[in-house]
Every structure is written in C-alpha cells, then in structure tokens.
Design an enzyme around this catalytic site. Structure first.
Site, PDB file in Angstrom:
ATOM      1  N   CYS A  76      33.449 -49.226   7.688  1.00 14.17           N
ATOM      2  CA  CYS A  76      34.753 -49.875   7.865  1.00 14.17           C
ATOM      3  C   CYS A  76      34.644 -51.022   8.887  1.00 14.17           C
ATOM      4  CB  CYS A  76      35.774 -48.842   8.335  1.00 14.17           C
ATOM      5  SG  CYS A  76      37.424 -49.550   8.513  1.00 14.17           S
ATOM      6  N   CYS A  79      38.436 -49.195  15.459  1.00 14.91           N
ATOM      7  CA  CYS A  79      39.145 -48.035  16.039  1.00 14.91           C
ATOM      8  C   CYS A  79      38.147 -47.243  16.890  1.00 14.91           C
ATOM      9  CB  CYS A  79      39.725 -47.168  14.937  1.00 14.91           C
ATOM     10  SG  CYS A  79      40.647 -48.142  13.724  1.00 14.91           S
ATOM     11  N   CYS A 116      36.573 -43.770  15.889  1.00  9.71           N
ATOM     12  CA  CYS A 116      36.254 -43.456  14.498  1.00  9.71           C
ATOM     13  C   CYS A 116      34.770 -43.530  14.142  1.00  9.71           C
ATOM     14  CB  CYS A 116      37.046 -44.375  13.568  1.00  9.71           C
ATOM     15  SG  CYS A 116      36.862 -43.891  11.829  1.00  9.71           S
ATOM     16  N   CYS A 164      44.759 -35.187   0.240  1.00  9.98           N
ATOM     17  CA  CYS A 164      44.842 -36.486   0.899  1.00  9.98           C
ATOM     18  C   CYS A 164      43.555 -37.251   0.631  1.00  9.98           C
ATOM     19  CB  CYS A 164      45.008 -36.296   2.402  1.00  9.98           C
ATOM     20  SG  CYS A 164      46.504 -35.406   2.811  1.00  9.98           S
ATOM     21  N   CYS A 170      48.406 -37.610  -1.370  1.00  8.83           N
ATOM     22  CA  CYS A 170      48.629 -38.535  -0.263  1.00  8.83           C
ATOM     23  C   CYS A 170      47.431 -39.468  -0.237  1.00  8.83           C
ATOM     24  CB  CYS A 170      48.710 -37.731   1.041  1.00  8.83           C
ATOM     25  SG  CYS A 170      48.859 -38.769   2.513  1.00  8.83           S
ATOM     26  N   CYS A 173      53.729 -40.483   5.974  1.00  3.24           N
ATOM     27  CA  CYS A 173      53.037 -39.570   6.887  1.00  3.24           C
ATOM     28  C   CYS A 173      52.486 -40.435   8.015  1.00  3.24           C
ATOM     29  CB  CYS A 173      51.906 -38.883   6.122  1.00  3.24           C
ATOM     30  SG  CYS A 173      50.815 -37.887   7.162  1.00  3.24           S
ATOM     31  N   ARG A 184      51.923 -31.698  11.432  1.00 10.10           N
ATOM     32  CA  ARG A 184      50.599 -31.358  10.903  1.00 10.10           C
ATOM     33  C   ARG A 184      49.572 -31.240  12.018  1.00 10.10           C
ATOM     34  NH1 ARG A 184      48.945 -34.798   5.905  1.00 10.10           N
ATOM     35  NH2 ARG A 184      50.560 -33.447   5.099  1.00 10.10           N
TER      36      ARG A 184
HETATM   37  N1  SAM Z   1      41.262 -46.420   7.187  1.00 14.33           N
HETATM   38  C1  SAM Z   1      42.502 -45.773   7.086  1.00 14.33           C
HETATM   39  C2  SAM Z   1      43.359 -45.938   8.293  1.00 14.33           C
HETATM   40  O1  SAM Z   1      42.844 -46.076   9.380  1.00 14.33           O
HETATM   41  O2  SAM Z   1      44.584 -45.859   8.155  1.00 14.33           O
HETATM   42  C3  SAM Z   1      42.429 -44.321   6.731  1.00 14.33           C
HETATM   43  C4  SAM Z   1      41.383 -43.417   7.269  1.00 14.33           C
HETATM   44  S1  SAM Z   1      41.491 -42.965   8.983  1.00 14.33           S
HETATM   45  C5  SAM Z   1      40.011 -42.071   9.061  1.00 14.33           C
HETATM   46  C6  SAM Z   1      42.850 -41.800   9.118  1.00 14.33           C
HETATM   47  C7  SAM Z   1      43.208 -41.260  10.493  1.00 14.33           C
HETATM   48  O3  SAM Z   1      42.297 -40.276  10.896  1.00 14.33           O
HETATM   49  C8  SAM Z   1      43.266 -42.220  11.661  1.00 14.33           C
HETATM   50  O4  SAM Z   1      44.459 -42.938  11.710  1.00 14.33           O
HETATM   51  C9  SAM Z   1      43.161 -41.280  12.857  1.00 14.33           C
HETATM   52  O5  SAM Z   1      44.447 -40.902  13.311  1.00 14.33           O
HETATM   53  C10 SAM Z   1      42.432 -40.084  12.290  1.00 14.33           C
HETATM   54  N2  SAM Z   1      41.082 -39.975  12.884  1.00 14.33           N
HETATM   55  C11 SAM Z   1      39.984 -40.669  12.533  1.00 14.33           C
HETATM   56  N3  SAM Z   1      38.943 -40.332  13.309  1.00 14.33           N
HETATM   57  C12 SAM Z   1      39.386 -39.400  14.186  1.00 14.33           C
HETATM   58  C13 SAM Z   1      38.765 -38.667  15.248  1.00 14.33           C
HETATM   59  N4  SAM Z   1      37.499 -38.860  15.580  1.00 14.33           N
HETATM   60  N5  SAM Z   1      39.527 -37.776  15.923  1.00 14.33           N
HETATM   61  C14 SAM Z   1      40.824 -37.598  15.604  1.00 14.33           C
HETATM   62  N6  SAM Z   1      41.458 -38.259  14.622  1.00 14.33           N
HETATM   63  C15 SAM Z   1      40.753 -39.162  13.919  1.00 14.33           C
HETATM   64 FE1  SF4 Z   2      38.452 -47.832   9.590  1.00 14.02          FE
HETATM   65 FE2  SF4 Z   2      38.271 -45.495  10.874  1.00 14.02          FE
HETATM   66 FE3  SF4 Z   2      39.928 -47.364  11.771  1.00 14.02          FE
HETATM   67 FE4  SF4 Z   2      40.503 -46.110   9.438  1.00 14.02          FE
HETATM   68  S1  SF4 Z   2      40.417 -45.171  11.487  1.00 14.02           S
HETATM   69  S2  SF4 Z   2      40.624 -48.297   9.865  1.00 14.02           S
HETATM   70  S3  SF4 Z   2      38.416 -45.782   8.674  1.00 14.02           S
HETATM   71  S4  SF4 Z   2      37.666 -47.531  11.675  1.00 14.02           S
END
Ligand code: SAM
Ligand code: SF4
Length: 325
Positions: A55, A59, A62, A99, A131, A191, A263
């Site tokens: 990606c 973030c 992530c 999801c 979802c 959500c 959730r």
């Molecule tokens: N890329 C999309 C987005 O960011 O909306 C969808 C996938 S993203 C992995 C979905 C959510 O997973 C993020 O908004 C975050 O809240 C949660 N998430 C991802 N990595 C995480 C982590 N290491 N610990 C806790 N929550 C996490």
């Molecule tokens: Fe990309 Fe992870 Fe951020 Fe979703 S949470 S936009 S998968 S870096």
C-alpha cells in the site's frame, strides 16, 4: 440509566462519561446496551484480506504499507473463487458478516474494482452481510458497490482530527470524512472507528468519539481496535494499552452511539476471556473470528472459530444471524 439518540454531544460530556468511575461506567453502558440490543447476541465477522500489502499510504501502524520493512509481502488481488470459498467456509462456522479488505489508498475505476463488485455480489448471494474496506471512494463508486448489494463500508477515522497527521501524512481527516459522506449517499451502512495505543491522549480518544457521535446518522458499526504492534513500523515500540482504557472506550462508545454495533477488533487475540467478558459487559457486541488465526495479515493475529464458539457458550452468548441489526 436510559439514553436517547443524540447528535449534539459536546466533548466535555463525552469526557465526563469516559471519566465516570469504572464500575459505574460499565453498569451504565450495560444498561444502554440492553435498551438498544439483545445482549445475548454477538455479531461474528470474518475478515478476508483480498489484496494484501504494497500500500502506498504511510499509516504508521500498518504492516501493509510499502514504506515500512515488515513481514508482509505484497500479493495480487485474490481470485473471486477463493474469496467465495473462504466466505462459504466462514458461514458454515457461524459467521454472519464477511469484511473484504484491500491495501489500497483508494478505489480506481479499473478491472480490479469490477472483480471486487463481482465478489460482493457472490458473497452476498450466500446470505452473508458483506462489508468492504478499500480506501477512499467517490460517490459514484459507493453507488456501484451499493448496486452490487454491499451491506457496509468500513473507513476508520483511527484517531482525533488533531492527532491524525502524526499517524498518517498521505491523506487528511477530511479525506476520510468525505468518503464516509460519499457512502452515506447510498444504502450502504457505515462502519467507522479507531485504534487505541497510537500514543494518543485521552482527549484524542474523546475527540474521535465526538466526531463519530455527531455524525448524523451515526455509524451503524464502530470498531475499537487495540494497536497490534507490527515490527518494522514506527509504532512497533508503543506501550501496551491498559485493559481498563479499552473497557472505558467501549463503554463510552456504547453510551454516545447506542444503536451501533461496537466491535472489539484488532488486538482481541491478546485479551484473556475475563478481559473479553468485561468488554462484552461494557457493550461490545461484535468480534472478528478466523479459521487460520490471522485477521488482516500474518502480523495481526485473530482468535479461532472454535475457541470463540467455546467462549460464547461459556458466557451464554450466541452468534447473531445476518441482516438482523
Ligand atoms: N486500506 C484501507 C483503509 O485504510 O481504509 C483498508 C484496510 S486497513 C488495514 C483497515 C483498518 O485496520 C485501519 O483503518 C486500521 O484501523 C486497522 N488496522 C490496520 N493495522 C492495524 C494494526 N496494526 N493494529 C490495529 N489496527 C490496525
Ligand atoms: Fe494502506 Fe494500511 Fe493505511 Fe489501509 S491502513 S491505507 S492498508 S497503509
């Protein structure tokens, strides 16, 4: 205690709820939970990462961001048949919502989006709530997902508006709110929630809840994630979140957004059964469960179907069927 649905919450009111003496807070949240939901029912969801890793976003929590050196290796979009088969198996294990997550910054109008629309149609046809969480969406794309039968769209705010740019620099809070608003122009439910443990203050948590609780209508589902510390990301060394903060956050969410499914999401694998029982008592009524012990990726663990079924039996709880909110 009984509460009415309100959209005019003040931050100070939400802060006062968060600061209520703990057992009183749990009692109040449990009362509100009983006013708006059947407390015996838990929504069991299965997350399928349809497009993992690579990606472009940054973030800082992530595992799937290409900016960090994590265990996750980028994979191509899963085949529709694979997704439908995982969904079918999940349904047989008592799951009512699937999801589908993609590590995308945003949806593009290309063949991959067409494939996702087909997945939405086929998984919905199994009788499951679907979802999607695919990043930013335009209103036209939200409409196409809605036409395909999508039940919910996940788009987390993650933290407060003020703290957001410390966690993510490649998009803004307004981008997030804009996508939520685009989804709201369709029949798809929203959500949206956040993560505890990013180094935020209690004020940031309250502020995020204030943003969610003043959306009209409220999100139908609010995930409360606990940071899953991923080696290689800037958040890898964050301190653990005390369970009492998790319980306070769930209870406060339950009270200010009473109709939502709250959730208990990422991070649940690290909680004991006793800790999870407290979360359910405080108003959590939705969980992710899995067959392979993983939620999003190899670095985000998730409890298994059997262990969860045993826990629900122990607590006298039942999995909720699809399309019953
Ligand atoms: N890329 C999309 C987005 O960011 O909306 C969808 C996938 S993203 C992995 C979905 C959510 O997973 C993020 O908004 C975050 O809240 C949660 N998430 C991802 N990595 C995480 C982590 N290491 N610990 C806790 N929550 C996490
Ligand atoms: Fe990309 Fe992870 Fe951020 Fe979703 S949470 S936009 S998968 S870096």
């Amino acid at each position: 205690m009984s509460v009415v649905i309100r959209y005019n919450w003040q931050k100070a009111e939400i802060q006062a709820i968060y600061d209520t003496p703990l057992l009183e807070l749990i009692y109040q949240a449990a009362s509100v939970h009983r006013q708006y939901h059947d407390p015996k029912k838990i929504q069991v969801c299965k997350l399928i990462s349809i497009k993992t890793g690579g990606c472009p976003e940054d973030c800082s929590y992530c595992a799937q961001s290409s900016r960090y050196d994590t265990e996750v290796k980028p994979q191509a979009l899963l085949e529709k048949e694979t997704v439908v088969s995982i969904a079918q198996q999940a349904k047989e294990s008592g799951v009512s919502r699937v999801c589908m997550g993609a590590a995308w910054r945003e949806v593009r109008d290309n063949s991959q989006f067409e494939q996702v629309l087909e997945m939405v149609k086929e998984v919905t046809a199994l009788g499951l709530e679907v979802c999607c969480t695919l990043g930013m969406l335009t209103e036209a794309q939200a409409k196409r997902l809605s036409d395909a039968g999508l039940y919910a769209y996940n788009h987390n705010l993650d933290t407060s508006q003020d703290y957001y740019s410390t966690i993510i620099t490649t998009r803004t809070y307004d981008d997030r709110l804009n996508t939520i608003n685009n989804v709201r122009q369709t029949n798809v439910t929203v959500c949206s929630g956040g993560i505890l443990g990013l180094g935020e203050t209690v004020g940031d948590r309250v502020s995020m809840l204030h943003t969610l609780a003043t959306l009209s209508p409220h999100p139908e589902s609010v995930p409360i994630n606990i940071l899953s510390k991923v080696v290689g990301t800037p958040m890898e060394n964050q301190p653990d979140v005390p369970i009492w903060d998790v319980v306070r956050m769930i209870a406060t969410t339950r009270i200010v957004i009473p109709t939502a499914d709250v959730r208990l999401s990422a991070g649940r694998a690290k909680l004991s059964q006793i800790e999870q029982a407290l979360c359910f008592l405080a108003g959590a009524n939705s969980i992710f469960s899995s067959d392979n012990g993983h939620m999003l990726t190899v670095t985000t663990p998730c409890p298994g179907y059997n262990a969860d079924q045993e826990m629900l039996n122990l607590f006298g709880l039942e999995a909720r069927p699809s399309f019953v909110s």
